[in-house]
Design a protein around this motif. Structure first.
Motif, PDB file in Angstrom:
ATOM      1  N   LYS A 120       5.987   2.139  -2.790  1.00 40.86           N
ATOM      2  CA  LYS A 120       5.769   3.287  -3.674  1.00 40.86           C
ATOM      3  C   LYS A 120       4.717   2.966  -4.754  1.00 40.86           C
ATOM      4  N   TRP A 121       3.963   4.009  -5.100  1.00 43.19           N
ATOM      5  CA  TRP A 121       2.839   3.847  -6.025  1.00 43.19           C
ATOM      6  C   TRP A 121       3.297   3.398  -7.412  1.00 43.19           C
ATOM      7  N   ASP A 122       4.388   4.002  -7.895  1.00 46.13           N
ATOM      8  CA  ASP A 122       4.861   3.681  -9.240  1.00 46.13           C
ATOM      9  C   ASP A 122       5.197   2.186  -9.324  1.00 46.13           C
ATOM     10  N   VAL A 125      -0.150  16.486  -9.962  1.00 47.08           N
ATOM     11  CA  VAL A 125      -0.877  15.230  -9.826  1.00 47.08           C
ATOM     12  C   VAL A 125       0.103  14.104  -9.475  1.00 47.08           C
ATOM     13  N   GLN A 126      -0.397  13.044  -8.842  1.00 49.42           N
ATOM     14  CA  GLN A 126       0.452  11.873  -8.617  1.00 49.42           C
ATOM     15  C   GLN A 126       0.510  11.075  -9.917  1.00 49.42           C
ATOM     16  N   GLN A 127       1.730  10.799 -10.368  1.00 55.41           N
ATOM     17  CA  GLN A 127       1.938  10.132 -11.654  1.00 55.41           C
ATOM     18  C   GLN A 127       1.277   8.758 -11.720  1.00 55.41           C
ATOM     19  N   GLY A 128       0.618   8.506 -12.841  1.00 54.30           N
ATOM     20  CA  GLY A 128       0.050   7.184 -13.084  1.00 54.30           C
ATOM     21  C   GLY A 128      -1.274   6.920 -12.392  1.00 54.30           C
ATOM     22  N   THR A 129      -1.835   7.948 -11.776  1.00 55.18           N
ATOM     23  CA  THR A 129      -3.165   7.787 -11.161  1.00 55.18           C
ATOM     24  C   THR A 129      -4.242   8.065 -12.200  1.00 55.18           C
ATOM     25  N   THR A 130      -5.467   7.746 -11.849  1.00 56.08           N
ATOM     26  CA  THR A 130      -6.581   8.034 -12.743  1.00 56.08           C
ATOM     27  C   THR A 130      -6.744   9.547 -12.924  1.00 56.08           C
ATOM     28  N   ALA A 164      -6.744  14.956  -7.456  1.00 57.76           N
ATOM     29  CA  ALA A 164      -6.583  13.677  -6.755  1.00 57.76           C
ATOM     30  C   ALA A 164      -7.964  13.098  -6.456  1.00 57.76           C
ATOM     31  N   ASP A 165      -7.972  11.910  -5.874  1.00 56.94           N
ATOM     32  CA  ASP A 165      -9.231  11.236  -5.547  1.00 56.94           C
ATOM     33  C   ASP A 165     -10.084  12.091  -4.592  1.00 56.94           C
ATOM     34  N   SER A 166     -11.384  12.091  -4.827  1.00 59.14           N
ATOM     35  CA  SER A 166     -12.328  12.913  -4.069  1.00 59.14           C
ATOM     36  C   SER A 166     -12.126  12.805  -2.554  1.00 59.14           C
ATOM     37  N   VAL A 168      -3.692  -3.135  -1.727  1.00 57.44           N
ATOM     38  CA  VAL A 168      -4.852  -2.307  -1.395  1.00 57.44           C
ATOM     39  C   VAL A 168      -4.313  -0.890  -1.266  1.00 57.44           C
ATOM     40  N   SER A 169      -4.722  -0.009  -2.189  1.00 59.65           N
ATOM     41  CA  SER A 169      -4.096   1.310  -2.213  1.00 59.65           C
ATOM     42  C   SER A 169      -4.988   2.322  -2.921  1.00 59.65           C
ATOM     43  N   ALA A 170      -6.283   2.253  -2.627  1.00 60.20           N
ATOM     44  CA  ALA A 170      -7.256   3.107  -3.313  1.00 60.20           C
ATOM     45  C   ALA A 170      -7.135   2.940  -4.825  1.00 60.20           C
ATOM     46  N   VAL A 171      -6.846   1.717  -5.244  1.00 61.95           N
ATOM     47  CA  VAL A 171      -6.618   1.455  -6.668  1.00 61.95           C
ATOM     48  C   VAL A 171      -7.950   1.378  -7.420  1.00 61.95           C
ATOM     49  N   THR A 172      -8.095   2.229  -8.402  1.00 61.18           N
ATOM     50  CA  THR A 172      -9.290   2.218  -9.233  1.00 61.18           C
ATOM     51  C   THR A 172      -9.246   1.038 -10.204  1.00 61.18           C
ATOM     52  N   PHE A 207      -7.380   6.925   3.142  1.00 59.40           N
ATOM     53  CA  PHE A 207      -7.394   5.522   2.717  1.00 59.40           C
ATOM     54  C   PHE A 207      -6.222   4.732   3.298  1.00 59.40           C
ATOM     55  N   GLU A 208      -5.020   5.351   3.224  1.00 54.78           N
ATOM     56  CA  GLU A 208      -3.857   4.718   3.848  1.00 54.78           C
ATOM     57  C   GLU A 208      -2.846   5.802   4.164  1.00 54.78           C
ATOM     58  N   SER A 209      -2.359   5.784   5.405  1.00 53.85           N
ATOM     59  CA  SER A 209      -1.330   6.734   5.803  1.00 53.85           C
ATOM     60  C   SER A 209      -0.577   6.144   6.986  1.00 53.85           C
ATOM     61  N   GLU A 260      -7.218  -1.372 -18.340  1.00 55.00           N
ATOM     62  CA  GLU A 260      -5.779  -1.503 -18.567  1.00 55.00           C
ATOM     63  C   GLU A 260      -5.130  -2.293 -17.425  1.00 55.00           C
ATOM     64  N   ARG A 261      -5.491  -1.944 -16.203  1.00 55.78           N
ATOM     65  CA  ARG A 261      -4.931  -2.624 -15.025  1.00 55.78           C
ATOM     66  C   ARG A 261      -5.416  -4.073 -14.919  1.00 55.78           C
ATOM     67  N   LYS A 262      -6.624  -4.310 -15.437  1.00 53.79           N
ATOM     68  CA  LYS A 262      -7.182  -5.670 -15.411  1.00 53.79           C
ATOM     69  C   LYS A 262      -6.369  -6.643 -16.252  1.00 53.79           C
ATOM     70  N   THR A 311       0.845  -1.187   0.000  1.00 56.23           N
ATOM     71  CA  THR A 311       0.000   0.000   0.000  1.00 56.23           C
ATOM     72  C   THR A 311       0.883   1.241   0.000  1.00 56.23           C
ATOM     73  N   ASP A 312       0.519   2.237  -0.788  1.00 55.78           N
ATOM     74  CA  ASP A 312       1.252   3.513  -0.804  1.00 55.78           C
ATOM     75  C   ASP A 312       0.628   4.378   0.283  1.00 55.78           C
ATOM     76  N   ALA A 313       1.193   4.266   1.481  1.00 55.50           N
ATOM     77  CA  ALA A 313       0.568   4.849   2.672  1.00 55.50           C
ATOM     78  C   ALA A 313       0.806   6.347   2.817  1.00 55.50           C
ATOM     79  N   LYS A 359     -16.948   8.453 -12.772  1.00 58.84           N
ATOM     80  CA  LYS A 359     -17.146   7.724 -11.529  1.00 58.84           C
ATOM     81  C   LYS A 359     -16.167   6.549 -11.545  1.00 58.84           C
ATOM     82  N   GLU A 360     -15.549   6.259 -10.410  1.00 55.46           N
ATOM     83  CA  GLU A 360     -14.573   5.164 -10.330  1.00 55.46           C
ATOM     84  C   GLU A 360     -14.908   4.257  -9.153  1.00 55.46           C
ATOM     85  N   TYR A 361     -14.370   3.039  -9.226  1.00 54.00           N
ATOM     86  CA  TYR A 361     -14.554   2.096  -8.113  1.00 54.00           C
ATOM     87  C   TYR A 361     -13.221   1.492  -7.727  1.00 54.00           C
TER      88      TYR A 361
HETATM   89  N1  ARG Z   1      -7.615   5.877  -7.347  1.00 55.82           N
HETATM   90  C1  ARG Z   1      -6.513   6.419  -8.066  1.00 55.82           C
HETATM   91  C2  ARG Z   1      -5.927   5.395  -9.015  1.00 55.82           C
HETATM   92  O1  ARG Z   1      -6.188   4.249  -8.883  1.00 55.82           O
HETATM   93  C3  ARG Z   1      -5.401   6.945  -7.162  1.00 55.82           C
HETATM   94  C4  ARG Z   1      -4.878   5.954  -6.179  1.00 55.82           C
HETATM   95  C5  ARG Z   1      -3.598   6.417  -5.505  1.00 55.82           C
HETATM   96  N2  ARG Z   1      -3.344   5.637  -4.351  1.00 55.82           N
HETATM   97  C6  ARG Z   1      -2.383   5.908  -3.450  1.00 55.82           C
HETATM   98  N3  ARG Z   1      -2.322   5.186  -2.375  1.00 55.82           N
HETATM   99  N4  ARG Z   1      -1.573   6.880  -3.683  1.00 55.82           N
HETATM  100  O2  ARG Z   1      -5.191   5.734  -9.900  1.00 55.82           O
END
Ligand code: ARG
Length: 246
Positions: free
Chosen positions: A70-72, A134-139, A178-180, A87-91, A36-38, A95-97, A29-31, A205-207
């Protein structure tokens, strides 16, 4: 069970419980993405995602060990067996599937724009000609890149979300995306920064989904079964409220 673990090349460890094997799964997890994670002041990884997966594990009789990652390239840790679960708030997206398998959706989200209170930005269109962090590679990255164009040079991409928000705080960009849930939490936690939230329905909308290695249906079924249980027994709702959602 040891033979099984070795045979499957899994990194999950087993320990002999009361006549029952309890597996410990390594979870990446990218805390740095509250709520979501810290990492809390004591150094512990905490958050909504952490509580949800821990409750799933409890319901299904397995253990989880969270690893700050790390997220990347975070999903790539599954294919290499370095980790069993992400588990990292991953949408969940198509593509990811192709790279991993996702659980049933466990959280609805979208992207919000974060700007100073006196900003003229009122929608995604107003980002044109502006600098955005923005955080690279996020939605969020994908959405604004698609909207502003691949060659738009005003997007500043960072490895971690905190760096993107810091860039806004330091006045080096006009907005951050970033995410809502993360944007809402940041505004609440930093009233001194005089920020406001801009919403635009052009952000889809994302899940969120919990990811496992492609083909690991045994673990995926446990996760989905546990998720169903905690939704039915009220545990999910309790966690949802605990982290400020309604
Ligand atoms: N939900 C977005 C995505 O999947 C951002 C998730 C970033 N998560 C994190 N822990 N930094 O791209």
């Amino acid at each position: 069970s040891l033979l099984f673990a070795v045979g499957c090349g899994t990194k999950a460890t087993t320990e002999e419980g009361k006549g029952e094997d309890v597996k410990t799964y390594k979870v990446g997890t990218d805390a740095a993405y509250a709520p979501f994670e810290s990492v809390d002041p004591s150094g512990k990884i905490v958050g909504f995602d952490i509580d949800v997966l821990s409750a799933i594990a409890e319901a299904e009789g397995f253990k989880v060990e969270f690893i700050n990652t790390k997220w990347d390239g975070i999903l790539a840790n599954l294919a290499t067996n370095k980790m069993d679960i992400i588990v990292s708030a991953v949408t969940i997206d198509d593509e990811r599937k192709k790279e991993v398998d996702f659980s049933d959706p466990y959280f609805e989200s979208t992207n919000y724009i974060l700007v100073p209170k006196d900003s003229p930005i009122k929608s995604m269109v107003d980002l044109k000609g502006k600098k955005v962090a923005v955080q690279q590679g996020t939605t969020g990255d994908m959405a604004i890149t698609k909207f502003l164009g691949k060659n738009y040079d005003g997007i500043k991409r960072f490895g971690g979300n905190p760096e993107a928000f810091l860039e806004l705080k330091n006045g080096r960009v006009d907005a951050a995306v970033a995410d809502s849930g993360v944007v809402v939490e940041y505004v609440k936690a930093n009233p001194d920064q005089n920020l406001k939230i801009v919403k635009d329905e052009k952000f889809p909308k994302e899940y969120y989904g919990i990811a496992v290695k492609k083909g690991n249906t045994e673990l995926l079924e446990k996760i989905n079964s546990g998720l169903k249980k905690i939704k039915e027994n009220g545990e999910y709702d309790r966690i949802y409220k605990k982290w400020g959602f309604q």
